[in-house]
Design a protein around this motif. Sequence first.
Motif, PDB file in Angstrom:
ATOM      1  N   PRO A  37       0.731  -1.126   0.079  1.00 15.77           N
ATOM      2  CA  PRO A  37       0.045  -0.239  -0.185  1.00 15.77           C
ATOM      3  C   PRO A  37       1.125   1.163  -0.063  1.00 15.77           C
ATOM      4  O   PRO A  37       1.953   1.256   0.221  1.00 15.77           O
ATOM      5  CB  PRO A  37      -0.734  -0.072   1.242  1.00 15.77           C
ATOM      6  N   ASP A  38       0.369   2.319  -0.394  1.00 16.84           N
ATOM      7  CA  ASP A  38       0.942   3.598  -0.390  1.00 16.84           C
ATOM      8  C   ASP A  38       0.933   3.867   1.264  1.00 16.84           C
ATOM      9  O   ASP A  38       0.423   3.692   2.075  1.00 16.84           O
ATOM     10  CB  ASP A  38       0.042   4.778  -0.884  1.00 16.84           C
ATOM     11  N   VAL A  39       1.899   4.948   1.539  1.00 14.17           N
ATOM     12  CA  VAL A  39       2.115   5.546   2.979  1.00 14.17           C
ATOM     13  C   VAL A  39       1.048   6.278   3.220  1.00 14.17           C
ATOM     14  O   VAL A  39       0.766   7.147   2.356  1.00 14.17           O
ATOM     15  CB  VAL A  39       3.417   6.215   2.914  1.00 14.17           C
ATOM     16  N   GLY A  40       0.538   5.858   4.246  1.00 17.76           N
ATOM     17  CA  GLY A  40      -0.889   6.901   4.946  1.00 17.76           C
ATOM     18  C   GLY A  40      -2.191   6.300   5.112  1.00 17.76           C
ATOM     19  O   GLY A  40      -2.652   6.556   6.115  1.00 17.76           O
ATOM     20  N   PRO A  41      -2.417   5.309   4.069  1.00 18.53           N
ATOM     21  CA  PRO A  41      -3.899   4.587   4.359  1.00 18.53           C
ATOM     22  C   PRO A  41      -3.836   3.716   5.698  1.00 18.53           C
ATOM     23  O   PRO A  41      -2.880   3.335   6.442  1.00 18.53           O
ATOM     24  CB  PRO A  41      -3.948   3.823   3.268  1.00 18.53           C
TER      25      PRO A  41
END
Length: 667
Positions: free
Chosen positions: A217-221
């Motif tokens: 996943p992307d950073v933040g979710p």
Amino acid sequence: MDEEESLVTIGGNGWGEAFLRAVFTQPQVGLHVLDRDLRVIKVNKVAAGLRGNPAERVVGRPAAEAYALYGIAYDETVLRDVLATGRSATDFLVTGRPTGDAHRRSVFSVSVHRLDDADGHALGLVVTSTDVTDRERARARLGLLHDAHERIGTGLDVERTARELVQVTLPGFADSVVVALTDAVLRGEDPALESADTAPLLRCAAAGRTEAGPPVPDVGPVLLPGIFGDTLPEAATLLPAEAADGRRPQAVLVAPLKAHGQVLGAVAFHRADTAEPYGPDDVVLADAIAARTATCLENALRFTREHVVMYALQGWPLRQHEATQRAVDVAQRHRPGGTGAGSWYDVIPLPGARVALVAGQVENPGLSAVATMSRLRTAVHSLSTLDLDPHELLARLHTTTRRLSGEQGDAPGADEPTASCTIAVYDPAVGRLDVARAGTSLFAVVRPDGSVDDRPVEDGPLLGAEGPPFACATHELPEGSTLCLASAPPPGDEGARPDGIMAALSRPDRDPEAMADDVERLLAPDRVLLLARTRRLSPDELAEWDIPFDFEAVGTARNLVEDRVAVWDLPLDPFAVTLVASELVTNAIRYGEAPITLRLLRDGAGVICEVSDAGQAAPHLRHAKAVDEGGRGLLICASIADDWGVRYIDDRKTVWAEIGTKGPARS
């Protein structure tokens, strides 16, 4: 009998065949015999790559071709070198994947020896191989754990620590890594504030993958529930992965990041479908790496919290009081660096339109230094109300510092606080500067002609340390002089070159703000800077008279004050002002000594009345009886004035009273 003859004798007695049979049937060491053309002519069942496969599949083939069928690459150069020179090659490692287990990577320790006939001519080679997979895996795990201790936690930042965890474990331990932290940790808050009854909110803080690794996943979710499972496990755990396309993906290795029972986050390790699955030893290793990371996260979180506290304590809003503008024009600079240097400055208005300029710094940076700085700053404000000379104020501040040292001395590992401090008091009525210094902080006086005095006062001992009395000095400054105060350089920083600072100060044609900009660029972060351009009170702001030492002069003093209040056209009750002035003059004649000076200072819509005499007796309020004819002078002044007090300068004392300076005039 030599070794060769012994072998012949053994062979002659039937031992040779038994010996060869035992060697080729033992279950530990793989054997394969190559001819001079490096073709396989004989193997045993445990030879590298066979693992139960028929020998016919490799016998007769070139060695490199035979074992390439099983994912094992032999270095033919090594084989030919041994064949040519007769020098054995021992204990070099080769890797391969055994037949029927494409996910498992095996490691073998291989040795090559030349076979010679009785005349010493080469017949071929014998290659021995030993499975050292478990040994090499244990060594790799120790190496990875060592890397984790060396490379994780190099900085005091939680997100950087999460990225370092990804860098250390990728690709040696996983093909994809996802590190998530709780919202509390990412905000720098104490994770203990999180409820233990609810699952923590995890957000992706760092992630990485190889080309073969599963997507990340992307950073933040938000990631929970998700790849960490419906609930976060208590220890490192293998979670079965699911795939809708019929594949059999690898299990995910999930480890919580916990310190002292508090959840800081979690990490998920995932290997490609073609990689070897995680085993029990990998779970133990993941637990150890997660524990190391959690410790580093806790240290970073503690630093973040301390940094926030230090920044808040040192980033105080400092407003320039209007009262100080009558004495000096001030420019202030403070560029926090988060080291907890314990630096501070203050501009404190004093009675009589005077102003105190303070710059100080607590030694031994850290949160305790910032806390000590706050206490010393409070002490300076409190002591300034006593109207002490700067060197006397430093002496009392020294006592306060020693008391703080005594309080902290019982704490294990606590440093006894010491501090440098410069206090300068400027009187705009006469241009007088009184200054005292503890330590070696920067203090310079720039005169209107551009000359710079970088030592207007000698260095003194640190507050809280042993040493002689604090250095002090008195100067009379022309209007437009500039005072420069700065805290001492932090430990390990020798500070800016003095000649550079003096050059930046030697142009008094600029305003204080421009001078402060030039000097600030030469100072390290966390040093404070205070520049003050001096002013003199104009005749429209100051009136002064010498009063004869005679009670008949009280009426004259009253008339002088009444006329001056009328000239200044102040919204004050003239009777109140003249009453205060006459009572102060009367008190000076009755209890003081000649000469007597009456001074009236205009302060916005109010006035400050000062009466000086050569007496040293301190005035004090008396509560007169109803039948007493006197003793009510100071009581009347205290009732009418906004504030009053007394100060001592040299061999004189001054009693002052402020009227109408803090609000509407009293009727």
